[in-house]
Design an enzyme around this catalytic site. Structure first.
Site, PDB file in Angstrom:
ATOM      1  N   THR A  70       0.842  -1.207   0.000  1.00  0.00           N
ATOM      2  CA  THR A  70       0.000   0.000   0.000  1.00  0.00           C
ATOM      3  C   THR A  70       0.874   1.252   0.000  1.00  0.00           C
ATOM      4  OG1 THR A  70      -1.712  -1.222   1.185  1.00  0.00           O
ATOM      5  CG2 THR A  70      -1.915   1.172   1.172  1.00  0.00           C
ATOM      6  N   ASN A 147      -6.103 -10.728  -6.602  1.00  0.00           N
ATOM      7  CA  ASN A 147      -6.176 -11.252  -5.241  1.00  0.00           C
ATOM      8  C   ASN A 147      -7.468 -12.007  -4.961  1.00  0.00           C
ATOM      9  OD1 ASN A 147      -6.681  -8.269  -5.596  1.00  0.00           O
ATOM     10  ND2 ASN A 147      -7.820  -8.587  -3.707  1.00  0.00           N
ATOM     11  N   GLN A 175       0.281 -10.474  -5.195  1.00  0.00           N
ATOM     12  CA  GLN A 175      -0.215 -11.857  -5.087  1.00  0.00           C
ATOM     13  C   GLN A 175       0.628 -12.833  -5.907  1.00  0.00           C
ATOM     14  OE1 GLN A 175      -2.464 -13.044  -3.051  1.00  0.00           O
ATOM     15  NE2 GLN A 175      -3.295 -11.117  -2.278  1.00  0.00           N
ATOM     16  N   SER A 194       4.714  -7.348  -1.178  1.00  0.00           N
ATOM     17  CA  SER A 194       4.452  -7.317   0.258  1.00  0.00           C
ATOM     18  C   SER A 194       4.803  -8.661   0.903  1.00  0.00           C
ATOM     19  CB  SER A 194       2.971  -7.017   0.461  1.00  0.00           C
ATOM     20  OG  SER A 194       2.663  -6.992   1.823  1.00  0.00           O
ATOM     21  N   ALA A 195       5.588  -8.598   1.990  1.00  0.00           N
ATOM     22  CA  ALA A 195       6.108  -9.820   2.601  1.00  0.00           C
ATOM     23  C   ALA A 195       5.033 -10.759   3.140  1.00  0.00           C
ATOM     24  CB  ALA A 195       7.060  -9.436   3.747  1.00  0.00           C
ATOM     25  N   HIS A 196       3.969 -10.178   3.714  1.00  0.00           N
ATOM     26  CA  HIS A 196       3.034 -11.057   4.451  1.00  0.00           C
ATOM     27  C   HIS A 196       2.156 -11.918   3.551  1.00  0.00           C
ATOM     28  CE1 HIS A 196      -0.961  -8.811   4.272  1.00  0.00           C
ATOM     29  NE2 HIS A 196      -0.145  -7.859   3.862  1.00  0.00           N
ATOM     30  N   THR A 232      14.043   5.048   9.444  1.00  0.00           N
ATOM     31  CA  THR A 232      14.978   3.945   9.657  1.00  0.00           C
ATOM     32  C   THR A 232      14.411   2.658   9.057  1.00  0.00           C
ATOM     33  OG1 THR A 232      15.667   5.000  11.693  1.00  0.00           O
ATOM     34  CG2 THR A 232      16.242   2.672  11.455  1.00  0.00           C
ATOM     35  N   CYS A 322     -21.055  -8.495   2.089  1.00  0.00           N
ATOM     36  CA  CYS A 322     -22.421  -8.542   2.604  1.00  0.00           C
ATOM     37  C   CYS A 322     -22.424  -8.690   4.120  1.00  0.00           C
ATOM     38  CB  CYS A 322     -23.230  -9.656   1.945  1.00  0.00           C
ATOM     39  SG  CYS A 322     -22.646 -11.300   2.277  1.00  0.00           S
TER      40      CYS A 322
HETATM   41  N1  PLP Z   1      -2.158  -5.438  -3.677  1.00  0.00           N
HETATM   42  C1  PLP Z   1      -2.753  -6.638  -3.594  1.00  0.00           C
HETATM   43  C2  PLP Z   1      -3.055  -7.383  -4.869  1.00  0.00           C
HETATM   44  C3  PLP Z   1      -3.083  -7.193  -2.367  1.00  0.00           C
HETATM   45  O1  PLP Z   1      -3.659  -8.389  -2.318  1.00  0.00           O
HETATM   46  C4  PLP Z   1      -2.768  -6.453  -1.189  1.00  0.00           C
HETATM   47  C5  PLP Z   1      -3.137  -6.984   0.139  1.00  0.00           C
HETATM   48  O2  PLP Z   1      -4.228  -7.458   0.357  1.00  0.00           O
HETATM   49  C6  PLP Z   1      -2.149  -5.201  -1.313  1.00  0.00           C
HETATM   50  C7  PLP Z   1      -1.851  -4.736  -2.579  1.00  0.00           C
HETATM   51  C8  PLP Z   1      -1.778  -4.383  -0.100  1.00  0.00           C
HETATM   52  O3  PLP Z   1      -0.678  -4.963   0.534  1.00  0.00           O
HETATM   53  P1  PLP Z   1      -0.145  -4.496   1.972  1.00  0.00           P
HETATM   54  O4  PLP Z   1      -0.941  -5.259   2.973  1.00  0.00           O
HETATM   55  O5  PLP Z   1       1.289  -4.854   1.997  1.00  0.00           O
HETATM   56  O6  PLP Z   1      -0.319  -3.013   2.080  1.00  0.00           O
END
Ligand code: PLP
Length: 386
Positions: A70, A147, A175, A194-196, A232, A322
């Site tokens: 993000t 996603n 993704q 994104s790492a997670h 940092t 929903c």
């Molecule tokens: N882009 C996609 C396709 C995602 O699936 C996500 C997370 O759900 C993001 C961006 C945002 O990632 P982050 O959680 O690292 O901000």
């Protein structure tokens, strides 16, 4: 709990946890400090940069660390907006994640165009080819894989087209990374990750920049990362992210995702034969091997499925909101021209590398037994009418 929501977030891989702990304990210096302790941290970040650059195939100096996708996305649109003229357009696919769509909307409130997708959930290449003949936008943004549906997008072709026309190309690979090889993404001007999503910790990610390596920073207040992103650096986070990505890339190089895709495909075939009214979205398209998005029959609200499956020990998610009572349909499914009732019946199952064949089988059995329970279907209809 059997976890089928890896596209939302994926648990920390043990190797990432080890890397995080080791860095937290041993790399205590601030990477900006001049003493040896600081330099050790800085060197570790440089090594991580080189590893990521090797996977993406780009110059390590084109990479900056961020707090996630993000922030990376916001950085790009903030940067572009500062140099955009009144007539400069941004073309962005209709199925981007909110992290991209909303930051583009904010920074380019007037001059955005939505790139349509076809009924299979694939961005229209024809639209891009035709429009590029008439005009050169400031940027084209297409995600690598969606996603919600897992459907793979023609990012390589669009990147190539943009390069031929001298147009910048942005690819949200959040993704894709860790599920398919990163190789080649480095050819896109901007890439975010994104790492997670692949076994690293939350709160860390990256932005890959074009070859000139310049960006007006979104976050100011320091000279870190060559003044491209102040603050940092999250050294343990970056090292944990890269530990996870190394494991995923190794699995991909050994083609270990192929058997996982076969388990998912078998799940979908069995689900279709047990419940013929079920429709798998994008079943005839290249998709991420871990994702299955299906329209389930007769319940009128996918959230009821999430609750029911949760009670039976499965974490899954819906394609619409929903649950919140706001009835906001998924913009992705809407762009694919699904009807409102189809959208409200859509459930996403997203596996991880550690999900087993048995997990898919147990999920199947559970869905079928819940679907055949008429009490459940009746209660869903009651809830919907309220
Ligand atoms: N882009 C996609 C396709 C995602 O699936 C996500 C997370 O759900 C993001 C961006 C945002 O990632 P982050 O959680 O690292 O901000």
């Amino acid at each position: 709990m059997i976890y089928f929501d890896h596209n939302a977030t994926s648990p920390l891989h043990p190797a990432a946890r080890d890397a995080w702990l080791a860095a937290s304990e041993k790399l205590i210096g601030n990477p900006a400090s001049q003493h040896r302790s600081g330099q050790r941290s800085e060197n570790a970040l440089e090594e991580a940069r080189s590893t990521l650059a090797r996977f993406l195939v780009c110059d390590p100096q084109e990479i900056i660390w961020t707090s996630g996708a993000t922030e990376a996305s916001n950085t790009v649109f903030h940067h572009l907006a500062l140099s955009a003229g009144d007539t400069d357009e941004l073309w962005i696919s209709a199925i981007e994640h909110a992290a991209v769509l909303q930051s583009a909307e904010f920074h380019f409130p007037k001059s955005r165009r939505s790139i349509p997708v076809d009924e299979n959930g694939v961005v229209s290449l024809n639209w891009i080819v035709d429009e590029l003949k008439k005009q050169r936008p400031k940027l084209v943004a297409i995600m690598a894989a969606n996603n919600e549906t897992g459907i793979v997008q023609p990012w390589r072709e669009v990147s190539e087209l943009c390069r031929e026309r001298g147009v910048s190309f942005f690819c949200d690979a959040t993704q894709w990374l860790g599920k398919l090889p990163a190789n080649g993404l480095g050819e896109c001007d901007y890439v975010i990750g994104s790492a997670h999503k692949f076994g690293g910790p939350p709160g860390v990610g990256f932005l890959k920049l074009p070859a000139n390596k310049k960006i007006r920073p979104l976050i100011i207040g320091g000279k870190q990362q060559e003044s491209r992103r102040a603050g940092t650096e999250n050294v343990p986070g970056v090292l944990a992210m890269m530990a996870a990505l190394v494991i995923r890339e190794t699995g991909l190089a050994k083609n270990q995702h192929a058997e996982r895709q076969a388990w998912r495909d078998q799940f979908e075939r069995s689900l279709n034969s047990a419940l013929p009214a079920v429709r798998v979205l994008g079943s005839n398209q290249p998709r991420l091997w871990n994702t299955s998005m299906v329209i389930l029959p007769d319940t009128k609200c996918a959230f009821r499925w999430v609750v029911k499956l949760d009670k039976q020990g499965f974490a899954v998610s819906t394609g619409s909101a929903c649950a919140s009572g706001t009835e906001q349909p998924s913009h992705v499914l809407d762009a694919m021209d699904l009807s409102p009732s189809e959208i409200t019946n859509t459930v996403r199952f997203s596996a991880g590398w550690e999900t087993s064949e048995g997990d898919w089988k147990r999920l199947l059995e559970c869905i079928v037994s819940v679907a055949l329970s008429s009490a459940f279907v009746r209660s869903c209809k009651r809830t919907f009418r309220k």
